[in-house]
Scaffold this motif. Sequence first.
Motif, PDB file in Angstrom:
ATOM      1  N   THR A  29      81.300 -24.817  41.149  1.00 33.13           N
ATOM      2  CA  THR A  29      81.992 -23.557  41.380  1.00 33.13           C
ATOM      3  C   THR A  29      81.821 -22.683  40.152  1.00 33.13           C
ATOM      4  OG1 THR A  29      84.038 -24.528  40.530  1.00 33.13           O
ATOM      5  CG2 THR A  29      83.732 -24.570  42.910  1.00 33.13           C
ATOM      6  N   GLN A  30      81.755 -21.382  40.405  1.00 35.05           N
ATOM      7  CA  GLN A  30      81.634 -20.444  39.295  1.00 35.05           C
ATOM      8  C   GLN A  30      82.870 -20.582  38.411  1.00 35.05           C
ATOM      9  OE1 GLN A  30      79.811 -16.579  39.844  1.00 35.05           O
ATOM     10  NE2 GLN A  30      78.393 -18.097  39.102  1.00 35.05           N
ATOM     11  N   VAL A  31      82.652 -20.469  37.118  1.00 31.20           N
ATOM     12  CA  VAL A  31      83.727 -20.638  36.158  1.00 31.20           C
ATOM     13  C   VAL A  31      83.713 -19.443  35.209  1.00 31.20           C
ATOM     14  CG1 VAL A  31      82.332 -22.008  34.570  1.00 31.20           C
ATOM     15  CG2 VAL A  31      84.775 -22.264  34.530  1.00 31.20           C
ATOM     16  N   VAL A  32      84.871 -19.065  34.761  1.00 29.73           N
ATOM     17  CA  VAL A  32      84.981 -17.980  33.787  1.00 29.73           C
ATOM     18  C   VAL A  32      85.174 -18.609  32.413  1.00 29.73           C
ATOM     19  CG1 VAL A  32      86.330 -15.994  33.069  1.00 29.73           C
ATOM     20  CG2 VAL A  32      85.974 -16.429  35.501  1.00 29.73           C
ATOM     21  N   ALA A  37      83.825 -19.856  23.388  1.00 23.44           N
ATOM     22  CA  ALA A  37      82.988 -20.697  24.256  1.00 23.44           C
ATOM     23  C   ALA A  37      81.873 -19.856  24.882  1.00 23.44           C
ATOM     24  CB  ALA A  37      83.833 -21.358  25.337  1.00 23.44           C
ATOM     25  N   ALA A  38      82.191 -18.661  25.346  1.00 24.51           N
ATOM     26  CA  ALA A  38      81.181 -17.769  25.922  1.00 24.51           C
ATOM     27  C   ALA A  38      80.124 -17.411  24.888  1.00 24.51           C
ATOM     28  CB  ALA A  38      81.843 -16.511  26.481  1.00 24.51           C
ATOM     29  N   SER A  39      80.543 -17.129  23.689  1.00 28.56           N
ATOM     30  CA  SER A  39      79.596 -16.790  22.617  1.00 28.56           C
ATOM     31  C   SER A  39      78.707 -17.965  22.243  1.00 28.56           C
ATOM     32  CB  SER A  39      80.352 -16.304  21.382  1.00 28.56           C
ATOM     33  OG  SER A  39      81.003 -15.097  21.651  1.00 28.56           O
ATOM     34  N   ALA A  40      79.286 -19.154  22.183  1.00 28.80           N
ATOM     35  CA  ALA A  40      78.502 -20.341  21.821  1.00 28.80           C
ATOM     36  C   ALA A  40      77.440 -20.649  22.878  1.00 28.80           C
ATOM     37  CB  ALA A  40      79.424 -21.544  21.631  1.00 28.80           C
ATOM     38  N   ILE A  41      77.820 -20.595  24.138  1.00 23.27           N
ATOM     39  CA  ILE A  41      76.871 -20.871  25.217  1.00 23.27           C
ATOM     40  C   ILE A  41      75.794 -19.787  25.256  1.00 23.27           C
ATOM     41  CG2 ILE A  41      76.586 -21.089  27.713  1.00 23.27           C
ATOM     42  CD1 ILE A  41      79.463 -22.292  27.751  1.00 23.27           C
ATOM     43  N   ALA A  42      76.200 -18.539  25.163  1.00 22.47           N
ATOM     44  CA  ALA A  42      75.245 -17.429  25.195  1.00 22.47           C
ATOM     45  C   ALA A  42      74.265 -17.504  24.032  1.00 22.47           C
ATOM     46  CB  ALA A  42      75.992 -16.094  25.178  1.00 22.47           C
ATOM     47  N   GLY A  43      74.749 -17.816  22.848  1.00 26.40           N
ATOM     48  CA  GLY A  43      73.875 -17.924  21.686  1.00 26.40           C
ATOM     49  C   GLY A  43      72.854 -19.035  21.833  1.00 26.40           C
ATOM     50  N   LYS A  62      65.624  -7.242  31.003  1.00 22.90           N
ATOM     51  CA  LYS A  62      66.483  -6.526  31.944  1.00 22.90           C
ATOM     52  C   LYS A  62      67.469  -7.524  32.529  1.00 22.90           C
ATOM     53  CE  LYS A  62      66.403  -3.858  36.197  1.00 22.90           C
ATOM     54  NZ  LYS A  62      65.581  -3.468  37.352  1.00 22.90           N
ATOM     55  N   MET A  63      68.739  -7.176  32.485  1.00 23.90           N
ATOM     56  CA  MET A  63      69.778  -8.043  33.036  1.00 23.90           C
ATOM     57  C   MET A  63      70.908  -7.213  33.618  1.00 23.90           C
ATOM     58  SD  MET A  63      71.773  -9.451  29.620  1.00 23.90           S
ATOM     59  CE  MET A  63      73.320  -9.914  30.404  1.00 23.90           C
ATOM     60  N   GLU A  64      71.616  -7.786  34.547  1.00 26.82           N
ATOM     61  CA  GLU A  64      72.823  -7.162  35.078  1.00 26.82           C
ATOM     62  C   GLU A  64      73.985  -7.625  34.207  1.00 26.82           C
ATOM     63  OE1 GLU A  64      73.053  -5.008  37.695  1.00 26.82           O
ATOM     64  OE2 GLU A  64      70.871  -5.086  37.828  1.00 26.82           O
ATOM     65  N   ASN A  65      74.742  -6.688  33.682  1.00 30.18           N
ATOM     66  CA  ASN A  65      75.915  -7.051  32.896  1.00 30.18           C
ATOM     67  C   ASN A  65      77.127  -6.847  33.788  1.00 30.18           C
ATOM     68  OD1 ASN A  65      78.116  -7.263  31.192  1.00 30.18           O
ATOM     69  ND2 ASN A  65      77.034  -6.403  29.451  1.00 30.18           N
ATOM     70  N   ASP A  66      77.701  -7.941  34.239  1.00 26.12           N
ATOM     71  CA  ASP A  66      78.848  -7.863  35.137  1.00 26.12           C
ATOM     72  C   ASP A  66      80.178  -7.721  34.392  1.00 26.12           C
ATOM     73  OD1 ASP A  66      79.131 -10.398  34.087  1.00 26.12           O
ATOM     74  OD2 ASP A  66      78.713 -11.432  35.966  1.00 26.12           O
ATOM     75  N   LYS A  67      80.094  -7.420  33.114  1.00 30.39           N
ATOM     76  CA  LYS A  67      81.254  -7.166  32.248  1.00 30.39           C
ATOM     77  C   LYS A  67      82.124  -8.390  32.010  1.00 30.39           C
ATOM     78  CE  LYS A  67      79.973  -2.929  31.895  1.00 30.39           C
ATOM     79  NZ  LYS A  67      79.019  -2.638  30.889  1.00 30.39           N
ATOM     80  N   THR A  68      81.609  -9.580  32.292  1.00 29.81           N
ATOM     81  CA  THR A  68      82.349 -10.784  31.923  1.00 29.81           C
ATOM     82  C   THR A  68      82.107 -11.050  30.437  1.00 29.81           C
ATOM     83  OG1 THR A  68      80.485 -12.229  32.455  1.00 29.81           O
ATOM     84  CG2 THR A  68      82.084 -11.799  34.220  1.00 29.81           C
ATOM     85  N   ASP A  69      82.937 -11.881  29.850  1.00 24.18           N
ATOM     86  CA  ASP A  69      82.743 -12.244  28.440  1.00 24.18           C
ATOM     87  C   ASP A  69      81.388 -12.903  28.223  1.00 24.18           C
ATOM     88  OD1 ASP A  69      85.212 -11.237  27.839  1.00 24.18           O
ATOM     89  OD2 ASP A  69      86.139 -13.155  27.326  1.00 24.18           O
ATOM     90  N   SER A 103      74.013 -17.740  35.039  1.00 26.64           N
ATOM     91  CA  SER A 103      75.247 -18.173  35.691  1.00 26.64           C
ATOM     92  C   SER A 103      75.890 -19.287  34.884  1.00 26.64           C
ATOM     93  CB  SER A 103      74.980 -18.662  37.120  1.00 26.64           C
ATOM     94  OG  SER A 103      74.203 -19.831  37.104  1.00 26.64           O
ATOM     95  N   LEU A 104      77.173 -19.429  35.087  1.00 28.80           N
ATOM     96  CA  LEU A 104      77.939 -20.550  34.538  1.00 28.80           C
ATOM     97  C   LEU A 104      78.690 -21.169  35.701  1.00 28.80           C
ATOM     98  CD1 LEU A 104      79.523 -19.091  31.277  1.00 28.80           C
ATOM     99  CD2 LEU A 104      77.541 -20.596  31.470  1.00 28.80           C
ATOM    100  N   ASP A 105      78.576 -22.465  35.844  1.00 32.38           N
ATOM    101  CA  ASP A 105      79.257 -23.173  36.915  1.00 32.38           C
ATOM    102  C   ASP A 105      80.021 -24.352  36.343  1.00 32.38           C
ATOM    103  OD1 ASP A 105      78.133 -21.741  39.260  1.00 32.38           O
ATOM    104  OD2 ASP A 105      76.249 -22.557  38.520  1.00 32.38           O
ATOM    105  N   SER A 106      81.092 -24.724  37.020  1.00 33.75           N
ATOM    106  CA  SER A 106      81.869 -25.887  36.630  1.00 33.75           C
ATOM    107  C   SER A 106      81.326 -27.089  37.382  1.00 33.75           C
ATOM    108  CB  SER A 106      83.340 -25.666  36.983  1.00 33.75           C
ATOM    109  OG  SER A 106      84.084 -26.822  36.726  1.00 33.75           O
TER     110      SER A 106
END
Length: 145
Positions: A29-32, A37-43, A62-69, A103-106
């Motif tokens: 399932t999608q996870v927020v 944590a968002a910065s560490a995974i993104a980096g 080119k990417m879609e920024n959905d404004k999530t962290d 994407s990030l999923d749980s």
Amino acid sequence: MRTLTALVLTAALASGCQSTEEALITSSTQVVVTGPAASAIAGDMASRLAERIGPAGTTSIKMENDKTDYATALEAALKALGYTVITNGKVAKDQKPVEISYSLDSFDGQVLGHLGTPSVALGRTYAVTGAGATPSSPLSVMQRN
């Protein structure tokens, strides 16, 4: 009689190859993910992608920024590596950006990160804590032709 025996034997062997619907049930399932944590995974994902898509000075993304962290952190990580990141969809005529999906999923109490382009897909699981996230699996790389 031999034909009947062969037919029964073949049917018995074939029935052993069937599986029930309960065999492998996996779901994600999608996870927020926010903050550190968002910065560490993104980096981590951005640096792994940079190893595979070419130099920052000549490659735009080119990417879609959905404004999530996570999306915001991924955009910042790519820019910090020197890439031009296009999020508004407006591409200049002379630009040929690499389009990415993410994407990030749980999954099983961990976070599964995915980052993909038309030529490569990356995936890795992370253990998320309040202080950030650490990789909990090796990097999975799938090259596409």
